[in-house]
Design an enzyme around this catalytic site. Structure first.
Site, PDB file in Angstrom:
ATOM      1  N   GLY A   1     -33.711  44.358  18.735  1.00 59.01           N
ATOM      2  CA  GLY A   1     -33.121  43.110  17.881  1.00 59.01           C
ATOM      3  C   GLY A   1     -32.187  42.505  18.899  1.00 59.01           C
ATOM      4  O   GLY A   1     -31.399  43.223  19.634  1.00 59.01           O
TER       5      GLY A   1
ATOM      6  N   LYS B   1     -27.643  44.182  -3.261  1.00 61.62           N
ATOM      7  CA  LYS B   1     -28.276  43.627  -2.380  1.00 61.62           C
ATOM      8  C   LYS B   1     -29.167  42.352  -2.869  1.00 61.62           C
ATOM      9  O   LYS B   1     -29.532  42.375  -4.207  1.00 61.62           O
ATOM     10  CB  LYS B   1     -29.300  44.509  -1.708  1.00 61.62           C
ATOM     11  CG  LYS B   1     -29.646  43.799  -0.258  1.00 61.62           C
ATOM     12  CD  LYS B   1     -28.229  44.362   0.606  1.00 61.62           C
ATOM     13  CE  LYS B   1     -28.687  44.333   2.054  1.00 61.62           C
ATOM     14  NZ  LYS B   1     -28.057  45.101   3.064  1.00 61.62           N
TER      15      LYS B   1
ATOM     16  N   GLY C   1     -29.828  40.265  17.109  1.00 56.78           N
ATOM     17  CA  GLY C   1     -29.030  39.313  16.309  1.00 56.78           C
ATOM     18  C   GLY C   1     -27.605  39.659  16.304  1.00 56.78           C
ATOM     19  O   GLY C   1     -27.026  40.339  17.436  1.00 56.78           O
ATOM     20  N   ASN C   2     -26.823  39.593  15.452  1.00 56.91           N
ATOM     21  CA  ASN C   2     -25.340  39.849  15.142  1.00 56.91           C
ATOM     22  C   ASN C   2     -24.837  41.217  15.357  1.00 56.91           C
ATOM     23  O   ASN C   2     -24.112  41.390  16.252  1.00 56.91           O
ATOM     24  CB  ASN C   2     -25.023  39.344  13.868  1.00 56.91           C
ATOM     25  CG  ASN C   2     -23.435  39.590  13.895  1.00 56.91           C
ATOM     26  OD1 ASN C   2     -22.775  38.758  14.560  1.00 56.91           O
ATOM     27  ND2 ASN C   2     -22.864  40.136  12.690  1.00 56.91           N
TER      28      ASN C   2
END
Ligand code: GLU
Length: 429
Positions: free
Chosen positions: A220, A108, A222-223
């Protein structure tokens, strides 16, 4: 964000690992090896800003384990990024690739920055600077980055371009999540959110609940969240509430419509980072509530799809008694204290590194397609993704039933066993 600042995600990742290592009876040496990342890079990225000044951004890459294949995992752009967050996320990537049974390890990366306040040129400089620091330590056979929180296909393309300029050749396998037509895979954008719903569909089957009889609340926008909502609605489910970040007020709001939110309508009033316009939402008839209210809705399913440390010992008791399933779209959204409450209440949890493995699985497909230089159509990508996610789910739920384990524990047992076996067979431990 409802998380507290003292929270350390790496301690949480290690606590989850230690608990599972006890369950498995993992030997001391393997345990020591797996609870610490194999390699870590921390560096400075100087950027000439649009106003002529120079600003220095902190960058990270952590390679947790590559016993099953090159490290794999996204790069987050976030103002609160820390080395410990990246360490935790890299460890979770190792388990994610193992549970999805793809031949990759865990890594990451991150940069401490807020793209809301950066021009496209400044973001490009950060991307190129990140690669300049790491060009010798990543690569198609070493470590393959991808998008994550607040990074997208354009960022990946700038990074690819910088890597190829340094190495002097074309290396499409060095990074995934690239734009379609530039080495990217169809379906990569949808993959994480859709994957969450493939696993949710299987859980509903197991619990003998019809998707069309269910309601959900999502954290959320988002994507991950948007595509999870898209597919869940296609299955017949109703999302009554979503929450999103408000950049102006630096806080979150929840948007509620009892009969179900309209995805296209909300997308039309949302910025590139998943921030929904409050005033426009009110005009469209949404109830605008404090952000944490996404958690207390009287729904069957919760889908946390924002950041880590969102469902905690402090707020878990406010969850409605009617919640039957939590499908974790985000990485690490539930702390161990909250998880114990789920377990004790009989909430069926589809743990993060299983539920959201669709993104990295499609990244693996992207690598395969890049290597062949032959790209599949959407149907083929999504068909293969569904198959991989369903069989990952089956492996975990099969073990959970057989050994009477909580789903998160079963997922850890499957993943850690696969990684430990690879380390042992290589002669490392
Ligand atoms: N960032 C995504 C994750 O957390 C995808 C990683 C990848 O595609 O390598 O799983």
């Amino acid at each position: 964000m409802s998380g507290n600042s003292a929270f350390n995600p790496f301690e949480m990742a290690r606590a989850q690992f230690d608990k599972s290592a006890d369950l498995i009876g993992l030997d001391e040496g393997t345990r020591d090896f797996l609870r610490t990342p194999m390699r870590e890079y921390q560096f400075s990225i100087p950027v000439r800003m649009d106003d002529g000044s120079t600003k220095v951004f902190a960058g990270f890459r952590v390679q947790h384990n590559d016993s099953r294949g090159p490290c794999k995992g996204g790069i987050r752009f976030h103002p609160q990024e820390t080395i410990d967050t990246v360490r935790a996320l890299s460890m979770w990537m190792t388990w994610k690739c193992a549970v999805a049974d793809i031949p990759l390890g865990g890594g990451k990366g991150g940069v401490v920055c807020d793209p809301h306040n950066l021009s496209a040129r400044e973001q490009e400089s950060i991307c190129r600077g990140w690669i300049r620091q790491l060009a010798r330590d990543i690569g198609p056979t070493i470590d393959v980055p991808a998008p994550d929180v607040m990074t997208n296909a354009q960022h990946m393309l700038w990074m690819l371009d910088e890597y190829e300029a340094i190495q002097g050749g074309h290396y499409p396998g060095v990074i995934t999540g690239k734009p379609v037509g530039m080495g990217g895979s169809l379906g990569r954008t949808q993959a994480t959110g859709y994957g969450v719903i493939y696993t949710l569909r299987e859980a509903l089957k197991e619990l003998e609940i019809r998707p069309s009889d269910t309601t959900a609340s999502v954290q959320g926008f988002g994507n991950v969240s948007q595509y999870a909502i898209e597919l869940y609605k296609q299955l017949g489910g109703t999302v009554v509430c979503v929450s999103s970040w408000d950049q102006e007020e630096m806080t979150t709001y929840a948007f509620k419509k009892k009969d179900g939110v309209d995805l296209d309508e909300l997308r039309g009033i949302t910025d590139n980072f998943g921030g929904i316009d409050k005033a426009k939402a009110k005009d469209l008839g949404y109830e605008v509530l404090p952000g944490d209210d996404w958690l207390i809705q009287d729904v069957d399913i919760l889908i946390p799809s924002a950041l880590e440390n969102q469902i905690t010992g402090e707020n878990v008791e406010s969850i409605s008694k009617g919640v039957k399933i939590v499908a974790e779209g985000a990485n690490g959204p539930t702390t161990p204290e909250a998880d114990a409450v789920f377990h004790q209440r009989g909430v069926f949890c589809i743990p993060d590194f299983l539920a959201n493995a669709g993104g990295v699985t499609c990244s693996y497909f992207e690598q395969v397609q890049s290597n062949m230089n032959y790209f599949w159509d959407m149907e083929e990508v999504l068909g293969k993704l569904d198959m991989k996610m369903t069989s990952a789910y089956m492996a975990v739920s099969g073990l959970a039933k057989k050994q009477d384990l909580y789903m998160r524990d079963a997922a850890y047992v499957v993943a850690i066993n696969r990684v430990a076996t690879a380390c042992k067979n290589r002669g490392w431990v």
